[in-house]
Design an enzyme around this catalytic site. Structure first.
Site, PDB file in Angstrom:
ATOM      1  N   SER A 200       0.828  -1.202   0.000  1.00  0.00           N
ATOM      2  CA  SER A 200       0.000   0.000   0.000  1.00  0.00           C
ATOM      3  C   SER A 200       0.867   1.259   0.000  1.00  0.00           C
ATOM      4  CB  SER A 200      -0.947  -0.046   1.204  1.00  0.00           C
ATOM      5  OG  SER A 200      -1.879   0.994   1.166  1.00  0.00           O
TER       6      SER A 200
ATOM      7  N   ASP B 229      -9.880  -5.449  -3.155  1.00  0.00           N
ATOM      8  CA  ASP B 229      -9.377  -4.328  -2.351  1.00  0.00           C
ATOM      9  C   ASP B 229     -10.433  -3.230  -2.269  1.00  0.00           C
ATOM     10  OD1 ASP B 229      -7.956  -2.153  -1.262  1.00  0.00           O
ATOM     11  OD2 ASP B 229      -6.084  -2.819  -2.174  1.00  0.00           O
TER      12      ASP B 229
ATOM     13  N   HIS C 277      -7.855  -5.273   0.989  1.00  0.00           N
ATOM     14  CA  HIS C 277      -6.669  -4.445   1.217  1.00  0.00           C
ATOM     15  C   HIS C 277      -5.733  -5.023   2.274  1.00  0.00           C
ATOM     16  CE1 HIS C 277      -4.405  -0.799   0.588  1.00  0.00           C
ATOM     17  NE2 HIS C 277      -4.299  -0.635   1.892  1.00  0.00           N
TER      18      HIS C 277
END
Length: 262
Positions: free
Chosen positions: A127, A201, A230
């Site tokens: 991320s 996600d 995620h």
């Protein structure tokens, strides 16, 4: 303050990890960064490989220790876990320029440390950590010691992410005014790159990862994780096997496999 950033930081020993160091590394602008250096099995054929690990926005390095342990178990390499400024036990407050300086500080530390100065390095970012990794590799790849880049569920840029995730934008509240222009940097990277994309996600729309993959001109692999959201992509089947195969291919004598297609 980033979510969960200042909560208690778990230690490697809590996860059965015995061969590790707890470090405090100074930055050139006066901050002190917490880090873990975890050794894989000594004398292993991959003991000259170190994964430089950059985590996502929530939590701290202690929360990613199970991931580090899995990487070591699958590959037998070492893992260096950096704590950004303002997270965990590190001093300071986070912003884009500060986090990039932290990443450079970590890379310079590994390059200057006697034990790791000749290691092959693999940068791994999840991320926000993927954006950190992209920027770091783009600037440092010419040195030749960065063998590969692993990206998981990262975004094109912060500005392109925010409209997609409101109201979940609170996940990145402190960093909303930052840029992190990964889409403009990824094409400059020549280091082999593995793209791990959780197709469920809910924070970073999967098309961000796909566009980064398509913009990349490096030797590359696309690994979709059909059930991964995620934060759960790491538990998807094939996640660590893909990382292990990738690291073997970029640090050994084998050639990079051909890119996978959807």
């Amino acid at each position: 303050m980033p979510p969960n950033a200042r909560t208690e930081v778990p230690r490697p020993s809590q996860f059965g990890i015995k061969d590790f160091e707890e470090l405090v590394i100074p930055t050139t602008d006066g901050e002190k960064l917490s880090a873990y250096y975890i050794r894989g099995p000594r004398g292993n054929r991959n003991s000259d490989i170190t994964v430089l690990m950059f985590h996502g926005n929530a939590g701290n390095i202690g929360h990613r220790l199970p991931i580090a342990r899995m990487i070591i178990n699958f590959i037998g390499c070492n893992v260096f876990m950096l704590e950004y400024r303002g997270y965990g036990l590190s001093t300071g407050e986070p912003d884009e320029s500060g986090l990039y300086l932290d990443a450079q500080t970590a890379l310079d530390y590994l390059r200057n440390r006697a034990e790791t100065s000749n290691h092959k390095l693999v940068v791994y970012g999840q991320s926000l950590g993927g954006a950190v990794g992209i920027k770091l590799v783009a600037k440092n790849q010419k040195n030749g010691d960065i063998a590969g880049l692993v990206l998981e569920n990262t975004f094109l840029s912060m500005r392109k992410l925010i409209p997609s995730v409101i109201p979940p934008a609170r996940y990145f509240t402190l960093l909303c005014h930052q840029v992190w222009p990964s889409e403009s940097l990824i094409s400059s990277i020549s280091v082999p790159t593995l793209f791990l994309s959780g197709l469920q996600d809910e924070i970073v729309p999967p098309h961000h990862m796909r566009q980064l993959y398509e913009l990349s001109t490096a030797p590359k692999i696309w690994k979709p994780l059909p059930g991964g959201d995620h934060n759960s992509s790491v538990v998807e089947e094939g996640y660590f096997e893909s990382i292990a195969d990738f690291i073997t291919s970029v640090t050994g004598d084998e050639k990079m496999p051909r890119p996978e297609k959807l």
